[in-house]
Design a protein around this motif. Structure first.
Motif, PDB file in Angstrom:
ATOM      1  N   ASN A   1       0.883  -1.364  -0.096  1.00  0.00           N
ATOM      2  CA  ASN A   1      -0.069  -0.123  -0.052  1.00  0.00           C
ATOM      3  C   ASN A   1       0.964   1.208   0.001  1.00  0.00           C
ATOM      4  O   ASN A   1       0.586   2.348   0.580  1.00  0.00           O
ATOM      5  CB  ASN A   1      -0.863   0.015   1.174  1.00  0.00           C
TER       6      ASN A   1
ATOM      7  N   VAL B   1      -0.790  -3.658  -3.615  1.00  0.00           N
ATOM      8  CA  VAL B   1      -1.785  -2.744  -3.190  1.00  0.00           C
ATOM      9  C   VAL B   1      -2.967  -3.567  -2.831  1.00  0.00           C
ATOM     10  O   VAL B   1      -3.479  -4.397  -3.959  1.00  0.00           O
ATOM     11  CB  VAL B   1      -2.151  -1.760  -4.456  1.00  0.00           C
TER      12      VAL B   1
ATOM     13  N   ASP C   1      -9.256  -2.145  -2.135  1.00  0.00           N
ATOM     14  CA  ASP C   1      -9.668  -0.930  -1.212  1.00  0.00           C
ATOM     15  C   ASP C   1     -10.864  -0.301  -2.273  1.00  0.00           C
ATOM     16  O   ASP C   1     -10.756  -0.428  -3.406  1.00  0.00           O
ATOM     17  CB  ASP C   1      -8.815  -0.018  -0.936  1.00  0.00           C
TER      18      ASP C   1
ATOM     19  N   SER D   1     -11.231   0.331   2.799  1.00  0.00           N
ATOM     20  CA  SER D   1      -9.695  -0.143   3.243  1.00  0.00           C
ATOM     21  C   SER D   1      -9.420   0.911   4.224  1.00  0.00           C
ATOM     22  O   SER D   1      -9.739   2.042   4.363  1.00  0.00           O
ATOM     23  CB  SER D   1      -8.876   0.015   1.928  1.00  0.00           C
TER      24      SER D   1
END
Length: 751
Positions: A120, A168, A171, A730
């Motif tokens: 992330n 990643v 989300d 997220s």
């Protein structure tokens, strides 16, 4: 150490196998198709899109593109890949542009191992330290996309990354309660794995938890090896037959939380890591003969590591403040990273015949500790339309400690002991300027780093030492969007690599035929890179070509030499390298439900070893080819192959030989929204064993090796995945946070 001879080794198979010829043919065909595809009536914007349009009851749907390019990165859309429902992240990496995995499951980004893994958008120390096992425990269903950050920028560029691999997680923006997923798999090698993801919201607090577990059985971790070495000076030859297993388990956990103080202030935190414990055991049979084949000595050994464990944890805290001015924000960050590694090894020798050593075994006890504190402040401001400035400072305090002892079983019961402490302090400041307007995007930055490295020997066996370094590190890139399908990018970057404790630790590890030790006087090394990227994204065809050039001066490398019949190995700033690469990626969807993907990395590598006065010239190509077809009854069949053509450099002395792997999968989803997915995979169903061979062609010792790893050979795996809940959220992250990416050769970086 005296060099024996200098050898230039040029190797590329003159005739490629059938699969490789097919890949080259398809690549050339698709380049031609890319020119023709410009007549497509549907324009695809920003390199990646999924769209549909209804015309009087007829729905026209474009297939979703898998990759996207930005000024500083290339992204692979994991969720657009049907196999993401049941595969793990390690499986998905083979499909990501500019990522390759070699014959021993080592992950390479842009052709080398000088990279870090983020999660992330921020450094995840636990992922970077033991990537192979952790990513095999992480389900791909919880990942939104995988990015290769090709141009990290001045904010972290000096800290040693040739590239960044950013994972990643899933989300969206809405928050509606709770969601999660559970995955499980079991293979015929008695190799179970579990993964779980859970996210929930309570008022202004959002929390997510990722967990992964892999159990590694004896059957799954079985290895067999054969090595033959010749000592050039004497002509004596050594033959080693070995086998081993390392059953054990790995737990991985990551907890993220965020708290919206108000619309302008965000507090976020994370904590995670992994615990790795295995019961390593095995043995070998060793024979040394003279040049006429007459045995000089023989022995057999068995080893046991009853208490080998490695655990790594990190915690991060970020405070982000946004002003009322659009695009302006200030971030304060702190990160603590800890790694503890303990090795206790007992080795016994039997069937001793005229051996040159007087002990029957030894007990080795090694403890290595790594602790790192990082403080960082970042400020971002939008200057005017299309222009943005980012500035910041950073301070790192890094401490390594090692305690090693070796007790030999002999008449005198001799023992050795070594204590070593190493401290690094880094102070840095940077400025990064970004521009984006119309078809043009550009980025330029400059970073200054001051580093202080100190070595200390608590037992007084050697004199303390220190080193102070000052480094200016520039970087720049520019991108031009030719039209809605084609883009061009040119980038220049530099990076610094610092040695870790494994490279620095001067403790001597003695074995009957080998001696290993580190070099406490290593210094950081610099790399410079130039990349050009061509990208084409059409409705059914995506094509990327990335020619690039890398230059290394005073790089870290292995030093291997012989004294008598003993092999000595250490490290030094001894390499000068220049490498040309061509990265290629093709995604072609000739029909609805059919997808072909090829990921290719061609490398031409020149290296000079200043200590051994050796040269090496090797060419190789890693390839991955993937064909997926949707079938009736909601079935999806997949076939893929990957491997290497030519010879890849292992070090200045040795290279890997050509190899290939292949597998097939059959997958089906059930329930509403395909919440339940089942998959069956057959890995190398027609080959019980797949070999990985190496050859050493120059230096004091030459020879070859052959290794069989059960995990890369024949097995079958059944996987199941289930999604539940409705939360579409997220954990929020500060948009800038800490990334430390400069260490190689230590317990803080192992791939």
């Amino acid at each position: 150490m005296k060099p024996i001879y200098s050898l230039t080794n040029i190797s590329l198979q003159s005739s490629l196998d059938g699969m490789s010829r097919l890949l080259f043919t398809v690549a050339l065909l698709l380049i031609s198709l890319s020119a023709r595809a410009q007549t497509d009536s549907t324009l695809v914007k920003n390199d990646s899109v999924a769209w549909s349009k209804s015309l009087e009851g007829v729905t026209v749907t474009a297939q979703r593109q898998l990759i996207k390019q930005d000024i500083d990165r290339i992204g692979y859309d994991v969720q657009a890949d049907e196999n993401s429902k049941t595969e793990n992240v390690f499986d998905m990496l083979r499909k990501v542009p500019m990522v390759t995995i070699d014959g021993e499951d080592n992950i390479l980004v842009k052709g080398n191992s000088n990279y870090k893994i983020y999660k992330n958008g921020h450094l995840d120390p636990s992922l970077s330290k033991n990537a192979k096992d952790i990513l095999k425990a992480m389900p791909a269903s919880a990942v939104k996309r995988i990015e290769v950050i090709t141009d990290p920028g001045a904010r972290e560029d000096a800290e040693g990354v040739n590239a960044i691999l950013n994972i990643v997680m899933m989300d969206t923006k809405k928050m509606e309660g709770m969601t999660g997923s559970v995955t499980g798999a079991y293979s015929s090698l008695n190799y179970p794995s579990l993964g779980a993801y859970l996210a929930a919201q309570l008022n202004k607090v959002i929390v997510s938890v990722d967990y992964g577990y892999n159990y590694m059985s004896k059957k799954a971790t079985s290895t067999n090896g054969h090595v033959e070495r010749t000592f050039v000076n004497s002509g004596n030859s050594e033959t080693v037959n070995s086998e081993g297993v390392n059953p054990g388990y790995v737990h991985y956990v990551d907890v993220n939380a965020s708290y919206d103080i108000d619309t302008l202030n965000l507090l976020s935190a994370s904590f995670g890591g992994y615990f790795y414990k295995v019961n390593v055991q095995g043995g070998s049979d060793v024979t040394l003969c003279d040049r006429d084949g007459t045995p000089l000595y023989h022995y057999a050994d068995s080893y046991w590591l009853p208490d080998y464990n490695h655990h790594s944890w990190s915690g991060r805290l970020d405070y982000e403040h946004k002003t009322h001015r659009k695009g302006e924000k200030f971030t304060l960050s702190y990160m603590l990273a800890l790694t503890r590694q303990h090795t206790e090894q007992e080795t016994n020798y039997v069937d001793l015949q005229d051996c040159p050593f007087n002990y029957t075994g030894f007990l080795l006890n090694s403890r290595e500790h790594f602790t790192e504190h990082t403080f960082q402040a970042d400020y971002v401001r939008r200057l005017w339309e299309g222009h943005k400035l980012e500035i910041g400072t950073k301070y790192i305090f890094r401490q390594n400690n090692s305690d090693n002892s070796q007790h030999f079983y002999d008449a005198a019961s001799t023992a050795t002991s070594d204590l070593f402490d190493h401290t690094t302090q880094i102070a840095a400041a940077y400025a990064d300027y970004m521009y984006q307007k119309g078809k043009w995007a550009a980025r330029a930055g400059l970073r200054f780093e001051y580093s202080d490295m100190e070595g200390h020997y608590p037992d007084g066996k050697a004199a303390d030492f220190g080193k102070h370094l000052n480094d200016w590190v520039p970087q720049a890139s520019v991108k031009y969007q030719v039209d809605d399908r084609k883009s061009l990018k040119l980038a220049y970057s530099t990076s610094i690599t610092r040695p870790g404790i494994t490279y620095l630790n001067p403790a001597v590890y003695s074995y009957p035929a080998s001696v290993q030790f580190g070099n406490a006087h290593l210094v950081s090394a610099r790399e410079q890179s130039i990349l050009f990227t061509y990208m084409y994204v059409g409705q059914r065809l995506t094509l990327q070509l990335v020619p690039q050039y890398h230059f290394y001066h005073n790089a870290l490398g292995s030093i291997v030499y012989a004294e008598g019949n003993t092999r000595y190995s250490t490290y030094g700033n001894v390499l000068r390298q220049h490498r040309f690469q061509m990265e290629g990626y093709v995604q072609w969807k000739p029909f609805n439900g059919t997808t072909f993907v090829a990921n290719i990395n061609f490398t031409d590598n020149h290296a000079n070893h200043t200590a051994a006065l050796l040269k090496q010239h090797l060419t190789c190509m890693f390839y991955y080819a993937y064909l997926s077809q949707k079938l009736p009854w909601k079935l999806t069949a997949t076939a893929y192959t990957y491997g290497e053509v030519g010879h890849s450099p292992m070090n200045i002395y040795a290279h890997g030989r050509p190899w290939t792997r292949y597998a097939f999968t059959l997958q089906r989803s059930f329930l509403s929204d395909d919440r339940l997915t089942l998959s069956l995979m057959a890995n190398a169903p027609f080959h019980k064993d797949l070999h990985y061979k190496t050859r050493t062609t120059q230096g004091d010792i030459i020879g070859w090796g052959d290794n069989i790893n059960t995990q890369n050979s024949q097995f079958f795996r059944f996987s199941v995945s289930y999604r539940f809940g409705k939360l579409k959220a997220s954990v929020k992250k500060a948009e800038t946070t800490i990334e430390n990416s400069d260490v190689v050769g230590g317990i803080s970086k192992g791939k």
